[in-house]
Scaffold this motif. Sequence first.
Motif, short mmCIF file in Angstrom:
data_model
loop_
_atom_site.label_atom_id
_atom_site.label_comp_id
_atom_site.label_asym_id
_atom_site.label_seq_id
_atom_site.Cartn_x
_atom_site.Cartn_y
_atom_site.Cartn_z
N ASP C 222 0.84 -1.18 0.00
CA ASP C 222 0.00 0.00 0.00
C ASP C 222 0.88 1.23 0.00
O ASP C 222 0.61 2.20 -0.68
CB ASP C 222 -0.92 -0.02 1.22
N MET C 223 1.96 1.19 0.79
CA MET C 223 2.94 2.25 0.72
C MET C 223 4.26 1.68 0.25
O MET C 223 4.86 0.83 0.91
CB MET C 223 3.12 2.97 2.06
N LEU C 303 1.82 5.18 -3.49
CA LEU C 303 0.73 4.69 -2.67
C LEU C 303 -0.25 3.84 -3.47
O LEU C 303 -0.57 4.18 -4.61
CB LEU C 303 -0.02 5.89 -2.08
N SER C 316 1.23 0.97 -7.31
CA SER C 316 1.28 2.20 -6.51
C SER C 316 1.55 3.40 -7.41
O SER C 316 2.19 3.28 -8.45
CB SER C 316 2.38 2.10 -5.46
N LEU C 319 3.20 9.64 -4.66
CA LEU C 319 2.58 10.54 -3.69
C LEU C 319 3.58 11.64 -3.31
O LEU C 319 3.23 12.80 -3.23
CB LEU C 319 2.15 9.76 -2.45
N VAL C 336 1.90 9.10 7.00
CA VAL C 336 1.22 7.82 7.16
C VAL C 336 -0.01 8.00 8.07
O VAL C 336 -1.11 7.52 7.76
CB VAL C 336 2.18 6.77 7.77
N ILE C 339 -2.86 9.64 6.30
CA ILE C 339 -3.50 8.71 5.36
C ILE C 339 -4.42 7.75 6.11
O ILE C 339 -5.57 7.54 5.74
CB ILE C 339 -2.42 7.93 4.56
#
Lengths: 82, 358, 407
Positions: C222-223, C303, C316, C319, C336, C339
């Motif tokens: 996700d990151m 991201l 991803s 970002l 983080v 988010i």
Amino acid sequence: MAVTSETVADAMYAMIAEYQGKKKLKATDLTKAMIEKFGEAECDRQVCKAAIRTLIDSGKCVYTYFGGSYIELPHAEGAAQG
Amino acid sequence: MTTAAQRKTDIGPPSYEQFLPPVIKQNYGRWKYHEILRPGVMVHVARSGDKLYTVRAASSRLMGIERIRRFADLADKYCGGYLRFTSRHNVEFLLTDQSKIEPLIADLARLGHPVGGMGNAISAIVHTQGWVHCHSAATDASGVVKAVMDDLHEYFVERKLPAKLRVALACCLNMCGAVHCSDIAILGVHRRPPRVQGGLKRICEIPNVIASCPTAAIRPATVNGEPTVEIDEANCMFCANCFSVCPALPLADPLNDGISIWVGGKVSNARSEPTFSKLAIPFIPNNPPRWPEVVTSIRRIVEVWAKGARPFERMGEFIERIGWPRFFQEAGIEFRKEHIDDYRYAGLSYKRSAQLRH
Amino acid sequence: MAQSGNNGTPLLDELEKGPWPSFVTQIKEQAAKNAMCKDLLALLERSYREKVGHWKHGGIVGVLGYGGGVIGRYNDLPEEYPHIAHFHTMRVNMPSGWFYTSASLRTICDIWERHGSGLTNMHGSTGDIILLGTTTDQLEPAFRELTEAGFDLGGSGSAVRTPSCCVGPARCEWACYDTLHLTNDLTHTFQDELHRPAFPYKFKFKCSGCPNDCVAAIARADMSIIGTWRDDIKIDQAEVRAAAQAGLDIHRDVCARCPTQCMEWDGNTLAIDDANCVKCMHCINAMPKALAPGDDRGATILLGSKAPIVQGAQLSAVLVPFVKLEPPYRELKDLVQRIWDFWCENGKNRERVGELVQRVGLGNFLEAIGVEPLPEMLAYPRDNPYVFYEEYLEAEGDEGAAEPAAQ
Ligand code: SF4
Ligand code: SF4
Ligand code: SF4
């Protein structure tokens, strides 16, 4: 914060018990419901987090997993056995 | 428990620092360059002049503790007790004494672990659990991987491919291994809609089940006076999302489960941007124990690429250059309706130009 | 009772042949002294015969206080395979970079000999040490011994999943930041979020030290934190010439393969127009002795990648184009947190961050987390003219229908 995490834990427990078998609740569902119930001035995410931890560490509730994580009352192991 | 020790939680992983060999500690962040000396063996040279030799060996991923203990013994014998694993399930022995490389490789060979998987080679196949341990598997994982790697073994222990080759396997669309950006992805697929079990209401929440379906193929229903769901079979694409949230909707089916093969994805940014793998072969029935049709199809794809690709060209870059129609032709793959996307943004995959090879 | 042992597994026996290490041999080796593995072998043989798996969903097993780290597993024929009626997995958080000493591996093996099947995966897809197969009553004792030995469980469920990273500065000259340190730091910082699922769905971190992305961060996290640099590629011209002499066709295989065509080779000197270099790593990979990333190093943060479940696979997307990554990583952790706040507030059940961004739109998402929109975030600007403007101008005394509904 005016409400204690114990108060929130009790309210969460009541909600989980009420929904048991009808709707599985996630940590985010409980948190939103509690902030709504007690108001933003009284209750925030940190308090809710502490409340959930109280419920889990005391064994009053357990985490379950059905394609996502939920918080429920403890029930017999192998609940997933269809 | 016999001990009255305080129960510990939230301690997190042990610090990696205690597991680094001295040569790494002394040269941490100060490496100058590396060189592959022979298949599966490389040297990293530090600015200080220190050298670190790495010997990379294949593992079966699913390993018993006896085998791990043997690896520990080898690490003691040759590497001062230091070793690591790679993201692709290989084990790496970290040496400072070049003269120990040969005997280590010989010991690994005796244990049945080929050394290789570096540079222009195939590395080990990352994969999932399959029938060994997973509830939603549409195929086995370890068995298919074993059969494919037995066949592609030469490309692991030698460096004769145009570029590196990354193969991954996931035994269902859940893709625990997120295989969708691999040169070759082997993906287990179901092809029969879930069969609604009696008593669904007792173990699953119907609104949750309905919401879980990406194509809205699940509707509420009543059977024998009891609320349940029904599946609109024409809208089901067998993703198993519903089964993940509700065990009363199994999809596994021996006649309809099998394997699909996807090609041309990559994650590295080198040259072309990272990209998804695309569908090459929609379906091959499960044929355990050695899945011969899968093995031959993959070998054919690898060979078409190995023969036609220019130096450094990954599978996807090669196919982009020669065009998909030619790739299908050379790999002997029948083009079918299933190759055409029909989900979200499908139109972006249509050919929207007249640039064609005739 | 299930059949196993000699000749009980004719199909699996086929998978002991051939040069690649055999997982069947591994299970058999353990089956010689562990009843669970004996049953497992027999059940797997049955799956091979029937072409279908025999495992059921997990559900609710775990260790006290944690909502993850244990995957419950039960077989659907418990009478026939009683020793694996329960066969739960424990995920143990690996050390960053998967470095071990022989002693630490032996410790884990000993614990697993006492409390489980003795089977493992080194490692699972997310990177954890997978201890494969035990019964419910062994979970707490195993956990206690693991923590005594300095190991903790990894993540599962709707939580932070065990972060992982490439070998980074420990052994790679291309690492643009300390992937091991950051991974270890994030894992320790977010222990609560890792063990106590509080999110709409899972959240993964993966740290690669350079754009080669050896841990597939861009596809699997996700990151995705991918190292890069801002200044010039370092060139050792003598080594470039040596590479050419050794047979590398620099013009064809390096310059012509550069995605921005920003390199030139005149047979003697390699020139790079670094302002146009997109840090793809190709030329550096091709000549590791001659070229190296510059000195102004940091990372790009992207991201949203994920496997197909639920709404389709994603890679991803950028970002933060460039950030310096130095301990204690305040800026990154604040980002983080913002988010997660937005995701917990707005995410639907089982909606990953990447899917949420798709649903609300990247522009709105950026506004919500307080990040300025930048052209680097896009492959290209929109080609669709259906633009949602939030306000419009009104002439003095305009009687249009723009009155807000409620004041
Ligand atoms: S398998 Fe997927 S598409 Fe089919 S009904 Fe279930 S969720 Fe819907
Ligand atoms: S991602 Fe880059 S820095 Fe990390 S190991 Fe791979 S090549 Fe080295
Ligand atoms: S890193 Fe990539 S973009 Fe930059 S000069 Fe080298 S090949 Fe070109």
